[in-house]
Design a protein around this motif. Sequence first.
Motif, PDB file in Angstrom:
ATOM      1  N   GLN A   1       0.835  -1.197   0.000  1.00 21.17           N
ATOM      2  CA  GLN A   1       0.000   0.000   0.000  1.00 21.17           C
ATOM      3  C   GLN A   1       0.878   1.258   0.000  1.00 21.17           C
ATOM      4  OE1 GLN A   1      -2.642  -0.307   3.289  1.00 21.17           O
ATOM      5  NE2 GLN A   1      -4.232   0.964   2.340  1.00 21.17           N
ATOM      6  N   LEU A   2       1.874   1.238   0.888  1.00 23.13           N
ATOM      7  CA  LEU A   2       2.806   2.375   0.964  1.00 23.13           C
ATOM      8  C   LEU A   2       3.554   2.562  -0.354  1.00 23.13           C
ATOM      9  CD1 LEU A   2       4.292   1.935   4.528  1.00 23.13           C
ATOM     10  CD2 LEU A   2       3.277   4.039   3.642  1.00 23.13           C
ATOM     11  N   GLU A   3       3.954   1.432  -0.917  1.00 16.61           N
ATOM     12  CA  GLU A   3       4.705   1.480  -2.165  1.00 16.61           C
ATOM     13  C   GLU A   3       3.853   2.135  -3.255  1.00 16.61           C
ATOM     14  OE1 GLU A   3       6.363  -2.328  -3.084  1.00 16.61           O
ATOM     15  OE2 GLU A   3       7.384  -1.577  -4.873  1.00 16.61           O
ATOM     16  N   ASP A   4       2.587   1.722  -3.283  1.00 10.60           N
ATOM     17  CA  ASP A   4       1.652   2.272  -4.239  1.00 10.60           C
ATOM     18  C   ASP A   4       1.488   3.782  -4.041  1.00 10.60           C
ATOM     19  OD1 ASP A   4       0.357   0.940  -6.295  1.00 10.60           O
ATOM     20  OD2 ASP A   4      -1.614   1.439  -5.410  1.00 10.60           O
ATOM     21  N   PHE A   5       1.346   4.148  -2.782  1.00 11.64           N
ATOM     22  CA  PHE A   5       1.138   5.546  -2.429  1.00 11.64           C
ATOM     23  C   PHE A   5       2.327   6.403  -2.906  1.00 11.64           C
ATOM     24  CE2 PHE A   5       1.529   9.010   0.767  1.00 11.64           C
ATOM     25  CZ  PHE A   5       0.348   9.675   0.469  1.00 11.64           C
TER      26      PHE A   5
END
Lengths: 278, 279
Positions: free
Chosen positions: A242-246
Motif C-alpha cells: 500500500q505504501l509502495e503504491d502511495f
Amino acid sequence: MPVKLEAQRICLEYYQPRTGRRLLALDDIDLAIMDGEFVSIVGPSGCGKTTFLNVVDGLLPATSGRILLDGKVVTEPGQDRAMVFQDASLLPWRTVLGNVLYGLECQGIGTRPARQRAQHFIEMVGLQGFEHHYPYELSGGMQQRANLARALVMDPQVLLMDEPFAALDAQTREVMQEELLQIWRQAKKTVLFITHQINEAIYLSDRVIVFTTRPGRVKQSVTIDIERPRKLAVKRDPRFLQLEDFVWNLIEDEVRKTMLADRSSRGSAEVGPPDSGV
Amino acid sequence: MPLFLRFYLERERAILGTITVVFFLCFWEGLTRGWWADLLGPVLGSAAARWRISPIFLSSPTAIARTAIRLFSAGEIWNDLRVSGLEFLLGFVLAIAVGIPAGLAAGWYRRFCFAIEPFLSALNATPRVALLPLIIIWVGIGIWSKVLIVFLGAVVPLCLNALAGVRTTDAKLLRVARSFKAAEGRLFLTIILPSAVPFILTGLRLGVGRAMVGVVVGELYAATAGVGFMITVAGASFQTDKVFVGVVIIALAGVLMIEALARLERRFETWRPKVGAAT
C-alpha cells in the motif's frame, strides 16, 4: 528525539557555460532529520537528489540556505558526516584495508589504532579474509561493502548514502539492504539515503521524502510505520505494498512531467546539470 | 602429449625467437662467406655472384663478434661507453627532474599550463636535433652539448605524459578525497600521483628512445668521444665491423632499458586486472 541534521531553505543554481543560462537544481528545500533516524529521498532521475546530498556533505556550496548539524552551521566536509558513494569509488591501487584506512589517514590517525578500527568495520560488513584484495578482485556487492566500511570507520554521526546499491544485481541488493539495517541498528547512526527504488526506500526507512522533478523540491514526507526489525518478507506485506503504491503515485506525476519536459526541450539542446556534479 | 611437444609449448616464445635470430645470422654470415653463391652457382650460373657480398660492405656476425672482443679486451671502447653513458644519464636524469614535476604541476594548475604550453608545443613540434648547431655554439662539442640535447629530447614526452596523467584522474576519486577532507598535499600523493603513474611510465619509455637518439645523433654531429663518435669515425674509414659493434651496443642498451622499465611497470601494476588476448 532531538533534530540531528537540518536543511534550511536550500537553493542551488547552476550556471551552464554552454547555454549561458542559470539552472535551478534545488528549490527551497527544508528538511529535518532526527537523531538516529533513517530517512530516504526518492524522486525521478535528475531531480537533484545526489546534488542535495553533496550539499549536505559540504562538497557543493548551496546558493542560499544552510545546513545545520546539531544546530551548528556546516559548510564543508567534516568528520561528523561520511559519504557512501554511488559507484564504490574505491582507490583501485589500494587494497580493501588500504581503502578503509584512507579516511583515517586523512584525519592523521596513527596506523596502529587505525588498523584495529578498520579491521573491526571490515568484519562488520563481512569482508574478513579480503583485507588484502584489490578492488578489481571483488564483486560489485563486496566493493560496496568496502565503500560502506570506509564511511563507517570514520565513526560519523550522519551517514550519507548515494544510491549505494543501484549498480548491484537484484538478489545482492536485497541482501545488502537487510545487512545495512543490521549495521544501522548496531552502529546507531543517523542515515540519509538516496535511491530511485521505492521499495528499497520504504524497506529501509523511518521516513521517505519524495522530491519533485527539477528543480528539486520536497513534495511530501511519508512516514513508514512498519515495526522493526524488518525481515525481507515484509516487502510482500499488504501494508508495505500500500505504501509502495502511495509513494509511486506521488512520483508518477513527476516522472511524467520530466518526460514531457525532456520532449519539449529536445532540439533546444538543453541538458540538465549532471546529477552528481561536483 | 609427447614430452618434446610439451617442452616446446612451454618455451615457445624463447624457442621461436631464437630460431628466427639464428636463421637471420646464418643468412648474413653466408652472404659474406659466399655460402649462398656457392650453393646457387649450379642453378643460376654467373648470376649467383650477386649472392657474394664483400665483407667491407656488409661485414658479418662473426667479424663483428671478433671486433667486439678485440675492442673490449684492448680497452679502447670503454672510454666511448663511459662518455656516452654519462651523457645519457645526466641528460635523462635532468629531464626527469624537470619534466615530470613540470608536467604534474601543469596538469594540476591550469595557469601554469597556459604559461608553459607555447614552449612545450614548439619544442614538441621541432626535431630537437635541429638545435644542435646552436647548442654546439653555446656549450661546445664536449659532453654538455649531448647532455643538453638528450635533456631536450626526453623532457617533452616526460612532461606531456605526466600532464595527461593528472588530467585523466578520476573525478570520483577526487570527490572521495575531498569528502574525507584530505589536505591538498595528501590528495596529490594519494590520488593524483598514483593515477598518473602509468602515464609517467609511458613518458619514461618514450623518453628513453628520444634520449638515445639525442646521444647518438649528437655524437655523430660533433664530439670527441662516445659510441656515436666511434661509429662516425669507423664509418668514415670503412670499418664496417666496428660500426656494427657500435650499433649493437646502442640497440642492446635500448632493449635493456625498456626491459627495466617494463619490470618497473609490472611492480606498479599489481592492482590492475590483466588485460589482453588469451594467447
